[in-house]
Enzyme design. Sequence first.
Site, PDB file in Angstrom:
ATOM      1  N   GLY A   1      -8.055  -8.260  -0.577  1.00 32.68           N
ATOM      2  CA  GLY A   1      -8.264  -9.223   0.505  1.00 32.68           C
ATOM      3  C   GLY A   1      -7.451 -10.495   0.361  1.00 32.68           C
TER       4      GLY A   1
ATOM      5  NE  ARG B   1      -4.294  -1.647   1.681  1.00 34.82           N
ATOM      6  CZ  ARG B   1      -5.258  -2.035   2.500  1.00 34.82           C
ATOM      7  NH1 ARG B   1      -5.140  -1.872   3.794  1.00 34.82           N
ATOM      8  NH2 ARG B   1      -6.367  -2.574   2.016  1.00 34.82           N
TER       9      ARG B   1
ATOM     10  N   GLY C   1     -12.715  -4.596   0.715  1.00 30.88           N
ATOM     11  CA  GLY C   1     -14.101  -4.165   0.892  1.00 30.88           C
ATOM     12  C   GLY C   1     -14.552  -3.218  -0.209  1.00 30.88           C
TER      13      GLY C   1
ATOM     14  CE  LYS D   1     -20.155 -15.318   8.312  1.00 33.75           C
ATOM     15  NZ  LYS D   1     -20.290 -14.172   9.213  1.00 33.75           N
TER      16      LYS D   1
HETATM   17  P1  AMP Z   1     -14.121 -14.046   3.097  1.00 32.49           P
HETATM   18  O1  AMP Z   1     -13.579 -13.091   4.133  1.00 32.49           O
HETATM   19  O2  AMP Z   1     -15.582 -14.207   3.116  1.00 32.49           O
HETATM   20  O3  AMP Z   1     -13.535 -13.800   1.729  1.00 32.49           O
HETATM   21  O4  AMP Z   1     -13.592 -15.483   3.553  1.00 32.49           O
HETATM   22  C1  AMP Z   1     -12.233 -15.803   3.621  1.00 32.49           C
HETATM   23  C2  AMP Z   1     -12.085 -16.944   4.578  1.00 32.49           C
HETATM   24  O5  AMP Z   1     -12.907 -18.012   4.159  1.00 32.49           O
HETATM   25  C3  AMP Z   1     -10.686 -17.483   4.667  1.00 32.49           C
HETATM   26  O6  AMP Z   1     -10.194 -17.274   5.971  1.00 32.49           O
HETATM   27  C4  AMP Z   1     -10.832 -18.966   4.371  1.00 32.49           C
HETATM   28  O7  AMP Z   1     -10.085 -19.779   5.243  1.00 32.49           O
HETATM   29  C5  AMP Z   1     -12.308 -19.196   4.608  1.00 32.49           C
HETATM   30  N1  AMP Z   1     -12.815 -20.338   3.847  1.00 32.49           N
HETATM   31  C6  AMP Z   1     -12.880 -20.482   2.530  1.00 32.49           C
HETATM   32  N2  AMP Z   1     -13.390 -21.685   2.204  1.00 32.49           N
HETATM   33  C7  AMP Z   1     -13.656 -22.328   3.359  1.00 32.49           C
HETATM   34  C8  AMP Z   1     -14.187 -23.583   3.675  1.00 32.49           C
HETATM   35  N3  AMP Z   1     -14.539 -24.452   2.733  1.00 32.49           N
HETATM   36  N4  AMP Z   1     -14.345 -23.886   4.979  1.00 32.49           N
HETATM   37  C9  AMP Z   1     -13.984 -23.026   5.925  1.00 32.49           C
HETATM   38  N5  AMP Z   1     -13.465 -21.829   5.686  1.00 32.49           N
HETATM   39  C10 AMP Z   1     -13.288 -21.460   4.418  1.00 32.49           C
END
Ligand code: AMP
Length: 397
Positions: free
Chosen positions: A354, A37, A377, A201
């Site tokens: 991210g 950054r 974000g 999620k």
């Molecule tokens: P996000 O912040 O929603 O982009 O999610 C990122 C996080 O999702 C990372 O820390 C990953 O370890 C987690 N993640 C991705 N796939 C899985 C999975 N199948 N089971 C558990 N955690 C996951």
Amino acid sequence: MLNKKSVDDINVKGQKVLVRCDFNVPLQDGKITDENRLVAALPTIQKLVNDGGRVILCSHLGKPKGQPLPEMSLAPVAVRLSELLGQEVKFAADPEVVGPNARAAAEAMKDGDIVLLENTRYRAEETKNEDAFSKDLASLAEVFVNDAFGTAHRAHCSNVGVTKYMKTNVVGYLMQKEIDFLGNAVNNPERPFVAILGGAKVSSKLSVIENLLDKVDVLIIGGGMSYTFSKAMGGNVGNSLLEEDYCDYAVKMIKKAEDKGVKLLLPVDSVIADDFSNDANTQVVNAGDIPDNWEGLDIGPETVKLFTGAVKEAKTVVWNGPMGAFEMPKFAVGTEAVAKALAETDAVTIIGGGDSAAAINILGYGDKMTHISTGGGASLEFLEGKELPGVAAADNK
Ligand code: AMP
């Protein structure tokens, strides 16, 4: 193209210029562990210095929540920026951010000098966008430049509130570059246009999925969020990440993809584990066949083929979110394979900040991408089709 005035449209000679940067870098024991950054902010700073501006930099760092916490001071950033720029960046240590020390430092500036203010989140007003701090910031300078893409999706004093009290508000080169790359990729893509979404999620990416289905030729959904889709289609997902409340939404999106003629690619197999641990026992099963007490932690080998095959045929790829729990090496295979496919294609490749940006950089593929966004974000909200408040506040051309 971005219809906002930029640093190329103003003359800053002899003027004090307040520049909002995104210096929200990771720190460990006072040392910066990732300086991407800082490097990304240099072109705007150098341009303003070369034009004879008196450059006052500001940024937030972490979440001190209105307290002057020493471990979140920007002092180490001033030191490293001085090295990167080959010129002193004077640090205006000041618990009020714009207090007597900062004012004195600003007053003492000559053309081409650089001052860095203290962490803007030392002030409680910052994240509430309250006038008192916006006015304080505006009182330091004649011109405002916003180059902080990483916070552009927030309306805070130092990127939005301050613009109310400044006559001239423009964007910097980084902001311009982010918006041009993301904007072109999403609104004017060379086709086939493939978007890859992953991460934990569904609920955090509802509008992204909805908006992208109006734009892409192929939408790939992997990672933890894919199990909600699998469940919605009647599969067994065991202990995998699941948001039951969003199964109806998943069905709606599957239908939307059909209606729009968008190819929706979901995992066809999974690497499953009997524990959320790198030492867990694992096996590969078909999607929707995950036994009780097992959880899907990565996409399986057939899914890797399916997803990387789609990347090979794409002319534009946008990627946000890992394909599995990639922090554990055993479950990083899918994420690494997707990263490699992006590194090997000639298509336009845009990484939406991210975790995916971190994975690409760790794997050493950073320079093989067309653009890696500095804002996780902010780039997600951009992919949702929203206007970012930090961009909207700049003067129109
Ligand atoms: P996000 O912040 O929603 O982009 O999610 C990122 C996080 O999702 C990372 O820390 C990953 O370890 C987690 N993640 C991705 N796939 C899985 C999975 N199948 N089971 C558990 N955690 C996951």
